[in-house]
Design a protein around this motif. Structure first.
Motif: not given
Length: 211
Positions: A34-38, A51-55, A72-86
């Motif tokens: 899991p990664a979080f971007v500043f 890319h819907h990366i949490p940031h 705790a608040e990082t959510d990868y739902s959108a990242f996983n949902e759009h990964y195959d599409e990207g």
């Protein structure tokens, strides 16, 4: 910056990665971490959103931000949902431009992964409190030697470029001398031709030259 780590079979596995550099976060995500971007600039923010990366935008963060809360608040739902599409969008772009890829025209990277797994790769250098003074001194020495090697390579390239420039300057000087010689010969021929022209023709040339 890393939240925690654990060692499994001699390899260090990280639980969470967060940083300002987008490529470091992408490397973590590719490795399944899991990664979080500043987001510190517009390009990083754009890539994170695309890319819907949490940031978070770094200027909107407080100085006492808690890494545990970010985790705790990082959510990868959108990242996983759009990964195959990207990913499919990338494959379509390559196909459209005539570039074959291993996922649509090969074995999906199995042969490459097999080759990498068979390599006996050296242990990566990592900074940690567990490293001894000797390890750190070795790393510093290694970096210095690498810098010296790069400096030597740059010096050779500069010397080679200088030699080529000097050679081109000599060639330019020779061509300039040839041009001047040709111009002088041309003027001499013109003068000689004028002197041998009949009087009527000389008067015509003189009249044309005065216009």
């Amino acid at each position: 910056m890393l939240r925690s780590r654990n060692v499994v079979a001699g390899r260090i596995n990280y639980d969470f990665a967060l940083r300002t550099r987008i490529h470091g976060n992408i490397a973590a995500l590719v490795a399944g971490t899991p990664a979080f971007v500043f987001a510190h600039d517009s390009r990083t923010l754009e890539l994170s959103r695309y890319h819907h990366i949490p940031h978070r935008i770094i200027t909107e963060m407080s100085a006492d931000v808690d890494v545990a809360e970010l985790y705790a608040e990082t959510d990868y739902s959108a990242f996983n949902e759009h990964y195959d599409e990207g990913f499919q969008r990338l494959l379509d772009f390559m196909t459209k431009n005539g570039l074959e890829n291993t996922y649509e025209h090969g074995d999906g990277g199995q042969e490459y992964d097999k080759g990498i797994s068979a390599l006996d790769l050296p242990r990566p250098y990592r900074r940690s409190d567990a490293e001894s003074k000797e390890d750190l001194l070795f790393r510093i020495t290694l970096l210095r030697e690498q810098n010296k090697a790069v400096a030597r390579q740059a010096a050779r390239a500069e010397k080679k470029s200088g030699a080529r420039i000097k050679k081109l300057e000599v060639q330019l000087a020779e061509l300039t001398a040839q041009r001047k010689s040709t111009e002088n010969r041309l003027r001499a021929l013109e003068t000689q031709t004028k002197n041998h022209l009949p009087a009527k023709a000389r008067r015509l040339v003189k009249r044309l030259a005065s216009k």
